[in-house]
Motif scaffolding. Sequence first.
Motif: not given
Length: 312
Positions: A255-261, A263-264, A268-272
């Motif tokens: 979750l910390n090293y694969q899924t969360l990056p 999702v980030r 970021s793409s959705l924000l752009h």
Amino acid sequence: MESRAHALVAVVFLLVLGVAVAIVGLWMHHGEKPGVNFDVISPYSVTGLSIQAPVRFKGVRVGEVTAIGLDPTNPRMIRVKIKVDKSTPITRATFAELAPQGVTGLSYLSLTDKGTDFAPITHNPGQVAEIPMHPSFFEVLSRNGESLVNRSNELADRLNDLLNDQNRARFGQTLTHLDQATQDLVQMEDAMMPALKALPAMVAATQSTMVASHQLIQHLDTLAVQAQAPLASATQAAKSLQKLGTASEQAMNTLNYQTLPQVRQLTSSLLHSSEALSSLSQSLKQSPQSLLYGTQGPPPGPGESGFSAGGR
């Protein structure tokens, strides 16, 4: 006639007496035990020793003293002639001592063997073998008497120095302290007596406690045996929980090293995209015709063709 009879009786008496003396002399001469003569040479006093005094070898009578006198060759020495049995083991290590006969004041001659030399005593032919005399206990005591007296006087002087007035006062204080300590001990004994009387009951209670403790230990042993099965189950559950914890740790790492990056990145793409849509919506609001004619460039500035001061 009567005088002749008395004379005859006297002559017969003398003859009988002479014959008896001769018989006794012959009997004593033939009855004398054979022995060996020795001379004991003594530089010490022989007080209490007399002729016919017994001679003993290690306590056993083996002969007697036959003569006592000064040595002709050395008047400072005393020569005691003795006769002992032939079976007496006189060796080179044999020596003589004076020993008292009880409380009579008389002495006898004691022969002792050191046991260091078992060779027979030697002597020149025609001469009597000589045995040395050693000092007796009383001789040694008399010789050392003067030094003993001096030491006794010295000891008495030291005792007088020790028992001076100051030391006597200290001894008195010490005795007083000892008396006080004795009284304190008696008081302590009286104070401890109730505890000593209660000691048997305490011992009995301790014994009963020990018995109960032994029973408790036995019960604990039984419980320990019975608890072995639940402990085994708990061990297995702990192993399962350990495996679950390991899987949870792996899931958290994923979750910390694969899924969360990811999702980030998606966020970021959705924000752009949202910003682009907002800009597009704003442009459409300002110039809706741009949707049909496209966007126009900025108006010509000063010095450019088509520039007009009125802004047209």
